[in-house]
Design an enzyme around this catalytic site. Structure first.
Site, PDB file in Angstrom:
ATOM      1  N   TYR A 146       0.838  -1.193   0.000  1.00 24.50           N
ATOM      2  CA  TYR A 146       0.000   0.000   0.000  1.00 24.50           C
ATOM      3  C   TYR A 146       0.884   1.259   0.000  1.00 24.50           C
ATOM      4  O   TYR A 146       1.231   1.777   1.073  1.00 24.50           O
ATOM      5  CB  TYR A 146      -0.894   0.032   1.244  1.00 24.50           C
ATOM      6  CG  TYR A 146      -1.954  -1.047   1.344  1.00 24.50           C
ATOM      7  CD1 TYR A 146      -2.317  -1.845   0.256  1.00 24.50           C
ATOM      8  CD2 TYR A 146      -2.637  -1.254   2.540  1.00 24.50           C
ATOM      9  CE1 TYR A 146      -3.314  -2.809   0.363  1.00 24.50           C
ATOM     10  CE2 TYR A 146      -3.642  -2.217   2.650  1.00 24.50           C
ATOM     11  CZ  TYR A 146      -3.969  -2.994   1.562  1.00 24.50           C
ATOM     12  OH  TYR A 146      -4.964  -3.947   1.681  1.00 24.50           O
ATOM     13  N   LYS A 177      -1.419  -8.373  -1.977  1.00 25.55           N
ATOM     14  CA  LYS A 177      -2.732  -7.750  -1.852  1.00 25.55           C
ATOM     15  C   LYS A 177      -2.528  -6.296  -2.241  1.00 25.55           C
ATOM     16  O   LYS A 177      -1.715  -5.595  -1.623  1.00 25.55           O
ATOM     17  CB  LYS A 177      -3.119  -7.874  -0.385  1.00 25.55           C
ATOM     18  CG  LYS A 177      -4.501  -7.501   0.015  1.00 25.55           C
ATOM     19  CD  LYS A 177      -4.670  -8.115   1.400  1.00 25.55           C
ATOM     20  CE  LYS A 177      -5.932  -7.817   2.139  1.00 25.55           C
ATOM     21  NZ  LYS A 177      -6.656  -6.648   1.961  1.00 25.55           N
TER      22      LYS A 177
END
Ligand code: FBP
Length: 266
Positions: A146, A177
């Site tokens: 992220y 992810k």
């Protein structure tokens, strides 16, 4: 050396695709995330949804695993976490070792990096040790990539998400992810630059309508993602189990949004 990507796929993508129920929000965001559906405050409710919808895995922090994990669904033990009370440049450090995760029953370990942060070097440094331990304990490493802080102004901009995917590949992820870019075409580029590493789309805040989220899932799968690792978009919904089962029909059953809509509004 075991191929840890293959190992990940064998456990978390038995049907060729994957749905993981993420539940580390108690530390990341706090219990306000459970207000929309107070049942979600109970980790046993989360395990029940994952089990009954036939999901491939759940994500817990160590404390939840220690007190609630029952082995009924494969576990990704999230090794690090930060709170929303913190205001500095993003940094997330481990509160659990790989060895402890293994002893808690984990089949994979998870670690968040915030590329771009003034502390990215610190997370990369810690990741080096975690990677070494993951290889030693023969357990796949899932990276939450992220980009945040530093020069990052839009975390879901296609070039930022693609960069996130590439970084996860470069630092040794066995699965990753990443956030959705908003459309299949740009997300396909992120999947491409992730190389051999399977991509899971992160769910994000609960969308206004169920259909909106299902379209994101359809887009991610069309782009070549292995599946989704989703939290709020499942367990914040009033009828979370029904929605979870609809997701399973799409991800595992290959159904399209148009196929599942009648069921959704029934
Ligand atoms: P959601 O599907 O609810 O977005 O969960 C995915 C996740 O990565 C969680 O594992 C984590 O708690 C949360 O998002 C972190 O979100 P952010 O840092 O963007 O607030």
């Amino acid at each position: 050396m075991t191929n840890l990507i293959e190992k990940f796929l064998k456990i978390f993508a038995r049907r060729g695709r994957s749905i993981i129920l993420a539940y580390d929000h108690g530390i990341e965001h706090g219990p306000t995330d459970f207000l929309e559906n107070p049942d979600a405050a109970d980790p046993e409710y989360i395990l029940k949804i994952a089990r009954e919808a036939g999901f491939d895995g759940v994500v817990f922090q160590r404390g939840i695993a220690e007190k609630y994990y029952d082995g009924s669904v494969p576990l990704i033990l999230k090794l690090n976490g930060k709170t929303s009370l913190y205001a500095g440049e993003p940094i997330s450090v481990a509160n659990c070792t790989v060895e402890e995760a293994v002893s808690l029953g984990a089949s994979a370990v998870g670690y968040t990096i915030y590329p771009g942060s003034g502390y990215e070097w610190k997370m990369f440094e810690e990741l080096r040790t975690i990677k070494k331990e993951a290889v030693k304990f023969d357990i796949p490493l899932v990276i939450w990539s992220y980009p945040r802080g530093g020069k990052v102004t839009n975390e879901t901009a296609p070039e930022v998400v693609a960069y996130a995917a590439r970084i996860a590949l470069e630092v040794g992820a066995d699965a990753m992810k990443i956030k959705y870019t908003g459309d299949p075409k740009t997300f396909a580029w992120a999947v491409k630059v992730a190389g051999k590493v399977p991509v899971l789309m992160s769910g994000g805040p609960k969308t206004k309508t169920e259909e909106e989220f299902l379209r994101q899932v359809e887009g991610a799968l069309e782009a070549g993602a292995l599946g989704i690792a989703v939290g709020r978009n499942v367990w914040q919904r009033k009828d979370a189990l029904k929605f979870a089962k609809i997701l399973a029909e799409m991800v595992y059953g290959g159904k399209k949004v148009t196929d599942v809509l009648p069921e959704l509004y029934r």
